[in-house]
Design a protein around this motif. Sequence first.
Motif, PDB file in Angstrom:
ATOM      1  N   GLY A   9     -20.908   3.091  -2.386  1.00 54.94           N
ATOM      2  CA  GLY A   9     -19.888   3.727  -3.121  1.00 54.94           C
ATOM      3  C   GLY A   9     -18.481   3.861  -2.255  1.00 54.94           C
ATOM      4  O   GLY A   9     -18.028   4.924  -2.173  1.00 54.94           O
ATOM      5  N   GLY A  10     -18.262   2.799  -1.234  1.00 57.48           N
ATOM      6  CA  GLY A  10     -16.996   2.925  -0.722  1.00 57.48           C
ATOM      7  C   GLY A  10     -16.293   2.267  -1.606  1.00 57.48           C
ATOM      8  O   GLY A  10     -16.176   2.010  -3.024  1.00 57.48           O
ATOM      9  N   ILE A  11     -14.694   2.044  -1.194  1.00 54.60           N
ATOM     10  CA  ILE A  11     -13.628   1.742  -1.889  1.00 54.60           C
ATOM     11  C   ILE A  11     -13.973   0.270  -2.669  1.00 54.60           C
ATOM     12  O   ILE A  11     -13.363   0.099  -3.747  1.00 54.60           O
ATOM     13  CB  ILE A  11     -12.455   1.591  -1.083  1.00 54.60           C
ATOM     14  CG1 ILE A  11     -11.275   1.829  -2.209  1.00 54.60           C
ATOM     15  CG2 ILE A  11     -12.171   0.486  -0.003  1.00 54.60           C
ATOM     16  CD1 ILE A  11     -10.071   2.258  -1.270  1.00 54.60           C
ATOM     17  N   GLY A  44     -13.240   6.322   4.147  1.00 56.94           N
ATOM     18  CA  GLY A  44     -12.916   7.740   4.365  1.00 56.94           C
ATOM     19  C   GLY A  44     -12.562   8.250   5.865  1.00 56.94           C
ATOM     20  O   GLY A  44     -12.000   9.061   6.162  1.00 56.94           O
ATOM     21  N   ASN A  45     -12.566   7.170   6.637  1.00 55.93           N
ATOM     22  CA  ASN A  45     -12.463   7.475   8.263  1.00 55.93           C
ATOM     23  C   ASN A  45     -11.276   6.348   8.762  1.00 55.93           C
ATOM     24  O   ASN A  45     -11.116   6.121   9.926  1.00 55.93           O
ATOM     25  CB  ASN A  45     -13.542   7.380   9.059  1.00 55.93           C
ATOM     26  CG  ASN A  45     -14.383   8.414   8.812  1.00 55.93           C
ATOM     27  OD1 ASN A  45     -14.334   9.762   9.327  1.00 55.93           O
ATOM     28  ND2 ASN A  45     -15.775   8.347   7.844  1.00 55.93           N
ATOM     29  N   ASN A  46     -10.576   5.605   7.798  1.00 57.46           N
ATOM     30  CA  ASN A  46      -9.747   4.849   8.193  1.00 57.46           C
ATOM     31  C   ASN A  46      -8.299   5.423   8.333  1.00 57.46           C
ATOM     32  O   ASN A  46      -8.165   6.688   8.227  1.00 57.46           O
ATOM     33  CB  ASN A  46      -9.402   3.390   7.163  1.00 57.46           C
ATOM     34  CG  ASN A  46      -9.063   3.875   5.922  1.00 57.46           C
ATOM     35  OD1 ASN A  46      -8.229   4.785   5.649  1.00 57.46           O
ATOM     36  ND2 ASN A  46      -9.443   3.015   4.938  1.00 57.46           N
ATOM     37  N   TYR A 147      -6.656   7.522   0.576  1.00 55.44           N
ATOM     38  CA  TYR A 147      -7.659   6.566   0.027  1.00 55.44           C
ATOM     39  C   TYR A 147      -8.948   7.214  -0.539  1.00 55.44           C
ATOM     40  O   TYR A 147      -9.729   6.588  -1.151  1.00 55.44           O
ATOM     41  CB  TYR A 147      -8.341   5.520   0.823  1.00 55.44           C
ATOM     42  CG  TYR A 147      -7.087   4.309   1.160  1.00 55.44           C
ATOM     43  CD1 TYR A 147      -6.731   3.488   0.125  1.00 55.44           C
ATOM     44  CD2 TYR A 147      -6.560   3.980   2.390  1.00 55.44           C
ATOM     45  CE1 TYR A 147      -5.785   2.511   0.215  1.00 55.44           C
ATOM     46  CE2 TYR A 147      -5.444   3.137   2.667  1.00 55.44           C
ATOM     47  CZ  TYR A 147      -5.060   2.330   1.552  1.00 55.44           C
ATOM     48  OH  TYR A 147      -4.314   1.293   1.468  1.00 55.44           O
ATOM     49  N   LYS A 148      -9.298   8.426  -0.025  1.00 59.48           N
ATOM     50  CA  LYS A 148     -10.322   9.111  -0.843  1.00 59.48           C
ATOM     51  C   LYS A 148      -9.880   9.472  -2.042  1.00 59.48           C
ATOM     52  O   LYS A 148     -10.845   9.362  -2.973  1.00 59.48           O
ATOM     53  CB  LYS A 148     -10.493  10.534   0.051  1.00 59.48           C
ATOM     54  CG  LYS A 148     -11.635  10.471   1.372  1.00 59.48           C
ATOM     55  CD  LYS A 148     -11.490  11.489   2.060  1.00 59.48           C
ATOM     56  CE  LYS A 148     -12.635  11.408   3.268  1.00 59.48           C
ATOM     57  NZ  LYS A 148     -13.134  12.740   3.982  1.00 59.48           N
ATOM     58  N   GLN A 149      -8.691  10.148  -2.183  1.00 57.30           N
ATOM     59  CA  GLN A 149      -8.323  10.210  -3.630  1.00 57.30           C
ATOM     60  C   GLN A 149      -8.194   8.692  -4.550  1.00 57.30           C
ATOM     61  O   GLN A 149      -8.803   9.131  -5.839  1.00 57.30           O
ATOM     62  CB  GLN A 149      -6.705  10.721  -3.813  1.00 57.30           C
ATOM     63  CG  GLN A 149      -6.563  12.197  -3.381  1.00 57.30           C
ATOM     64  CD  GLN A 149      -4.992  12.511  -3.591  1.00 57.30           C
ATOM     65  OE1 GLN A 149      -4.066  11.935  -3.877  1.00 57.30           O
ATOM     66  NE2 GLN A 149      -4.866  13.555  -2.783  1.00 57.30           N
ATOM     67  N   VAL A 150      -7.870   7.644  -3.897  1.00 52.63           N
ATOM     68  CA  VAL A 150      -8.144   6.399  -4.605  1.00 52.63           C
ATOM     69  C   VAL A 150      -9.388   6.438  -5.180  1.00 52.63           C
ATOM     70  O   VAL A 150      -9.733   6.085  -6.280  1.00 52.63           O
ATOM     71  CB  VAL A 150      -7.600   5.081  -3.773  1.00 52.63           C
ATOM     72  CG1 VAL A 150      -8.007   4.046  -4.503  1.00 52.63           C
ATOM     73  CG2 VAL A 150      -6.106   5.489  -3.740  1.00 52.63           C
TER      74      VAL A 150
END
Length: 405
Positions: A9-11, A44-46, A147-150
């Motif tokens: 469940g990553g981007i 979440g850590n980029n 990107y978390k919001q994305v």
Amino acid sequence: MYDFAIIGGGIVGLSTAMALGKRYPNARILVLEKESNWAFHQTGNNSGVIHSGIYYKPGSFKAKFCRDGCLSMVEFCQEHGIEHEICGKVIVATNETELPRLENLYTRGLQNGIDVKRITPEEVREIEPHVTSVGGILVSSTGIANYKQVCYKYAEIIKQQGGELHLSTKAEKIVTSGKHQVLETNCGTFETRFVINCAGLHSDRVAKMGKTDPKAKIVPFRGEYYELTPEKRYLVKGLIYPVPNPDFPFLGVHFTRMIDKSVHAGPNAVLSLKREGYKKTDFDLRDFAEVMTFPGFWKLAAKHADEGIQEIIRSFSKAAFTRSLQKLIPEVQQEDLVPTHAGVRAQALMNDGKLVDDFLIVQGQNSVHVCNAPSPAATSSIEIGKAIVAQIPQQPHLKAVVTQV
């Protein structure tokens, strides 16, 4: 029975599920994520950068996906009200010996169809007043995003499409049953017609669970960052990068103004002793042993021994880290920097020591395995999702809406 099950469940996993929902509106789609939140690891850590695609080999998936992804990501953020900004980026040469590499990078940007502009040291100063350089490149299309919001918006869209999302659900075994696959997890079993592996740091292991040999091993590299203290954030207006070493797989320490206005400095790149090892002290015996017994790692380490030693020194010496940053902004001092979160990059490595430099997507039996999706995967996620879906064989029992992918 599900038509498609996505592991991860990553981007990339979420964008793939979203693309599947668009192509097959009536499909039963399942997403499994072992953590309690989406975008928990690499995404979440980029650094939150919307990359332009200037660095990548012309004609590569990275170059195409990033160029197109930069546009589609900005459009997505605009459409859904997600925090983002097109702030531009300067790439600067700090001495005369770097100028030929800067020129090669400029040429590559043109070959990749990117809006790039050569700028003088004076023009660099107009954009970033505290940077010292002998020349630079302005990349206007580069930006920053949350990107978390994305990812959470992707998940919301998947739900609207009728997809099923399961957090805290770890795939532990894949069993082939006729033409179907059975996913055994810590939360029960799920039967599916097709599996898509987007497991990031564990993608090679998941591929092998599915009886597919990715012919590459994931080697984790930790990127450590410092953050400028609030009173020194004025030193950085946008994004400031050095000229990268084309033979080294990492970009070098740089300055990034984040979407929350903080300024991160880094990262270095050191071997992580655990696939999810965000701290220097994190250690996992299995992860460590796999790397230490993998011939490809030692061949890579021998080739980049000098750079590797410098990265390790920066990891343990704040003074050395600061000196690297001072090549870009001489005013930065040790007391201006405080440690902040680290990230871990899943780098696919071949047995001969060669890095997998592009996206690696491997076909299996009723499955597709994304075994290398490093930066710029976040920028390119919409395009990668479309490309993965395009590689899936036609599903006769489902009506495809081809024009939407």
